[in-house]
Every structure is written in C-alpha cells, then in structure tokens.
Design an enzyme around this catalytic site. Structure first.
Site: not given
Length: 254
Positions: A138, A151
């Site tokens: 990501s 996260y």
C-alpha cells in the site's frame, strides 16, 4: 513476464482490487489461475471461467493466518497438480484498526508465511526453478494514514519484507516486487475503524479526495506483472502506474 500460458496462484483474488485483477489476468490467457481465498465466491468464479473458457480456474479455501506447514501442504497439492507455478500474488488484507492482532496477522504475517511456504518449491538451493512473488502492499507503506497506524505499519512491514526478498534473488532464484495501490474505491475503504476511534470519519474524509477505481488499479497491476522488475516498488494511484525510487538513509554494508 508473459501471462499467456503461465500458472498463477492468487491469494485473495475474489474481491475488490483482487477480483478486477483476476478478470484482467484471465483476459491475458494464463494456462491456470489458482485462487486461494478465505471466502468462496461461486458467482465470481463462474464469471471468470466464462470470461475465458481456455483458462483453467481452480479455487481452494485458504486463510493466510494458518501455520506455514498448513500452507505448504496446500501448495504441495497445487504443485502436484500443475507441476510448475510462475507467479504468486499475495493480496490478502484487512483495514480495521480495532482488530490489531488480526491486521498484523493478515497484512504482514500472512504475506510472510505464504511467501516462506512457496520457497519450499521454488528455492534453487533445493533444486527449485525459482519464481516470482508480487505482494500487494500500500502507499501507506511510504507515508502512513496516521489515523490507522496499525494498518499503515503492517503494510510498511510487508513492503520492507518484499524488498528483502528481491535482494535475496541471487541466492534463492525467487524475484519479488510490491504493488502499492493508492486510495481505491472498494468496500474496504468505504467504512473502517480508526485506531482507538481517534477519527471516526476517517473513511469519509479520505473519500473526499481524488481516488481511483478498482478497474484502473487492476489494469495497472497487470502492466506491473508484465514488466516483471525484481525489486520494483510500484505505486498504483489515480489511474497511474509509477515506479518509486526508494530513498536510502542507511545501509547495513553487508
């Protein structure tokens, strides 16, 4: 890498970015696409089969948080059937900073475990043929979304792991690169929990800014697969595919 006539294992290829990427892969005509996912999606599998009947599509239920030995058993079943596998895509991920342990287990440890397991079959030190790993990380691995630090940290860890695997290619014969999507319109980002509820509107706030569709992301994902650059850090954001030049601030010297 030429996708046509290849054998591909895709972990979490039945939802969101994964499903659209599976569609784009199938259009390119691999010999086999093996889908490993925690949740069965018969409608999506049927759609993929209809999209290109020449591609053999197989589904196995799989949870990336199982022990490495269980993953090895599943991979042995796949390798016994296909004989060779060209590409492993690790795409499992959750976005919920209320679930701290599970976020780390899925987003980071799951990527490590599946990659570690397939080395049993690919590692040239064991007589293996080598292979390619594409890990979906990501852009939060570059700069965190600070409202979801768990996260973001899990994705940064997965990115660091992928960079290390790429540098070990001369030893193992296994190359690797990371796929780093920006904010993409998926179920994942429409509603999720911030860490300790520091920002209840974090999903809403993110979606006020420019995003990309899952199809745009998937199409660029396939371009990255075709480019097949060991160690590449691909940013897939706002419908673009860009290679990131990592800034080195320290080196072990070994």
């Amino acid at each position: 890498m030429v996708i046509a006539n290849s054998n591909i294992i895709f972990v979490a290829g039945l939802g969101g970015i994964g499903l659209d990427t599976s569609r784009e892969i199938v259009k390119s005509g691999p010999k086999n696409l093996v889908l490993l996912d925690r949740i069965d999606n018969p409608a999506a599998i049927a759609e993929l089969k209809a999209l290109n009947p020449k591609v053999t599509i197989t589904f196995y239920p799989y949870d990336v948080t199982v022990p490495v030995d269980e993953t090895k058993k599943l991979l042995k079943t796949i390798f016994d059937k296909l004989k060779t596998v060209d590409l492993l895509i690790n795409g499992a991920g959750i976005l919920d900073d209320h679930q701290i342990e599970r976020t780390i287990a899925v987003n980071f440890a799951g990527t490590v475990n599946t990659t570690t397991a397939i080395l049993d079959f690919w590692d040239k030190r064991k007589g293996g043929p080598g292979g390619v790993v594409a890990n979906i990380c990501s852009v939060t691995g570059f700069n965190s979304i600070y409202q979801v630090p768990v996260y973001s940290a899990s994705k940064a860890a997965a990115l660091s792991f992928t960079m290390s695997i790429a540098k070990l290619a001369h030893i193992t014969g296994v190359t690797a690169y990371s796929i780093n999507p920006g904010i993409t319109k998926t179920i994942l980002v429409h509603k999720f929990n911030s860490w300790l509820n520091v920002e209840p509107r974090v999903a809403e706030l993110l979606l006020e800014h420019p995003t990309q569709t899952t199809l745009q992301c998937a199409q660029n994902f396939v371009k990255a697969i075709e480019a097949n650059q060991n160690g590449a850090i691909w940013k897939l954001d706002l419908g673009r595919l860009d290679a990131i030049e990592w800034t080195k601030h320290w080196d072990s010297g070994i």
